[in-house]
Structures are given as C-alpha cells and as structure tokens.
Design a protein around this motif. Structure first.
Motif, PDB file in Angstrom:
ATOM      1  N   LEU A   1      -9.872   2.156  26.435  1.00  0.00           N
ATOM      2  CA  LEU A   1      -9.685   3.560  26.813  1.00  0.00           C
ATOM      3  C   LEU A   1     -10.389   4.488  25.832  1.00  0.00           C
ATOM      4  O   LEU A   1     -10.989   5.498  26.222  1.00  0.00           O
ATOM      5  N   ILE A   2     -10.328   4.141  24.539  1.00  0.00           N
ATOM      6  CA  ILE A   2     -10.924   4.996  23.511  1.00  0.00           C
ATOM      7  C   ILE A   2     -12.443   4.893  23.515  1.00  0.00           C
ATOM      8  O   ILE A   2     -13.150   5.909  23.557  1.00  0.00           O
ATOM      9  N   PHE A   3     -12.964   3.672  23.475  1.00  0.00           N
ATOM     10  CA  PHE A   3     -14.390   3.488  23.206  1.00  0.00           C
ATOM     11  C   PHE A   3     -15.261   3.354  24.454  1.00  0.00           C
ATOM     12  O   PHE A   3     -16.478   3.467  24.350  1.00  0.00           O
ATOM     13  N   ASN A   4     -14.661   3.113  25.604  1.00  0.00           N
ATOM     14  CA  ASN A   4     -15.475   3.051  26.819  1.00  0.00           C
ATOM     15  C   ASN A   4     -15.226   4.259  27.707  1.00  0.00           C
ATOM     16  O   ASN A   4     -16.143   5.030  27.987  1.00  0.00           O
ATOM     17  N   LEU A   5     -13.987   4.436  28.136  1.00  0.00           N
ATOM     18  CA  LEU A   5     -13.676   5.580  28.993  1.00  0.00           C
ATOM     19  C   LEU A   5     -13.561   6.875  28.191  1.00  0.00           C
ATOM     20  O   LEU A   5     -13.607   7.962  28.759  1.00  0.00           O
TER      21      LEU A   5
END
Length: 234
Positions: free
Chosen positions: A146-150
C-alpha cells in the motif's frame, strides 16, 4: 522498471498537515528536505521484492534481488518467474520458503486470485484482504505494498519494528496528545500486531498517529528515514 520519485498528489498537503500539528515531526521533516516515496509501479515486482526483503537487511535484500532478476532475464513477470526452475531461484540466495512464496504470488497473478486493475477503486483493507489470500503475504507485506506501490496516504504498519524503534528515539519522553477517547476496537486490535516488547511504545504511537491522520504514510516514511537516509523502494 525505473523508479518513480515524483511525489504523490497528496504529498505537499500532507507535509503541511504534519508540520502544523506535530512539532517533533515538523523538526524531523525539516531535516529531510528531500524526503520522497519511491515506487517502481509494477505490482508484481513490488510484492516479490517485498518477499525477498523479509527478515533481512536492505543491503542484503538488494543483493539477492539483483541475482533473482538476473535469473529471470532482467524482466520479472509472473509467467517468467513460473518458468524459472526452483533450483535456479534457490541459487540466487532465496530460501526454499521464499521461493515457494514467490511462485505462489506468480500463480495468484496468473489465475485471477488478485485483481490489480481494481485496486485503485478498493479501500486499503480490501486490498490487504485480497493480497493476504496469497501464500507468503502477511499484513506487513500488504501494508508495504500500500505504501510503496499504491502510495496510499494513511498507512501505519504498527508491526514494523523499525518504525516503533525510530518513534521511541525521535519522541523520547514527549507525551502523545491526551486522548479524546479510548482506543477504538480497531486500534486495540492493531495494537496486538506490535511486538510484545514494544506494546507500550505502540500504544503511544497510535495516540500520536491520530494527529498524523490522514497522512500516516508520510509520518511513517519520515520516521524510517530519520535514522536510515537510504531511500527504499519495492
């Protein structure tokens, strides 16, 4: 895939919000004028890189990842991973367990277990639930996604030991805001994910994070980078 260091659309608003409501966080951010949130964009690569990095240092994970990528011909796709012999993947420095996880993720992308094209319209918890249906993906790995892709703005990985340690060091004896209410049932449940030795720290962190909402991701990144300035991307 090349790294994208352009800030997400909510970044500047988040910086202003954190600086206005938290003096300690404002000081941390002032010392990190080039703080960013790097992404590589490809969801499959993000997930298998996260698996590679489980329980090892960033430096070791980078080394293993370079070898793993070379085994796949420098193009990591679900189909490409499934075509690589298990022994070849093991030879890259991956444990048998991690190889199994990576293959399970590749299968999940090819058999329709996950739906990347729908994630933008799903809530954080909906994405987490879908990802955790994949073998080897726990709550921590899903939150890293969630943090690093989305690049979702309001993620607080409460079971991340680095976050808890850095919060304790950065805030020391500075008391969190007086609670306007008790922890919610969801917060109490989240608290149980924290390592037992850090439960008290996690409880204080949860209270502090109410000030950071809805930009807990930015506060998390600032705390991570406060002691380790090397940018991390998955």
């Amino acid at each position: 895939m090349a790294a994208n260091t352009a800030p997400p659309v909510w970044w500047e608003t988040g910086l202003a919000h954190l600086c206005e409501g938290d003096a300690v966080m404002a000081a941390l951010l002032a010392r990190q004028p080039h703080l960013s949130l790097t992404t590589r964009g490809d969801p499959f690569i993000t997930l298998i890189r996260a698996v590679v990095g489980q329980q090892i240092s960033v430096k070791a994970a980078d080394s293993v990842w370079v070898k793993t990528l070379a085994c796949m011909g420098d193009t990591a796709t679900p189909e490409g991973v499934l075509a690589v012999p298990v022994d070849t993947l093991r030879g890259c420095g991956l444990s048998g367990q991690k190889v199994g996880y990576i293959l399970a993720i590749a299968e999940g992308f090819t058999d329709g277990t996950v739906h990347p094209d729908l994630w933008d319209g799903m809530t954080d918890d909906e994405v987490i639930d879908e990802l955790m249906a994949l073998k080897g993906i726990g709550r921590w790995t899903a939150e890293m996604f969630l943090i690093f892709n989305l690049r979702r703005p309001d993620v607080l990985p409460l079971d991340d030991l680095g976050l808890l340690k850095n919060y304790a060091l950065a805030y020391g004896n500075v008391p969190p805001p007086k609670p306007r209410s008790k922890l919610t049932p969801y917060e109490e449940k989240s608290l149980k994910r924290a390592p037992k030795a850090y439960r008290d720290v996690a409880r204080r962190l949860l209270r502090q994070a109410r000030v950071w909402h809805p930009y807990q991701t930015l506060a998390t990144q600032a705390l991570w980078r406060s002691l380790d300035p090397v940018d991390v991307s998955y």
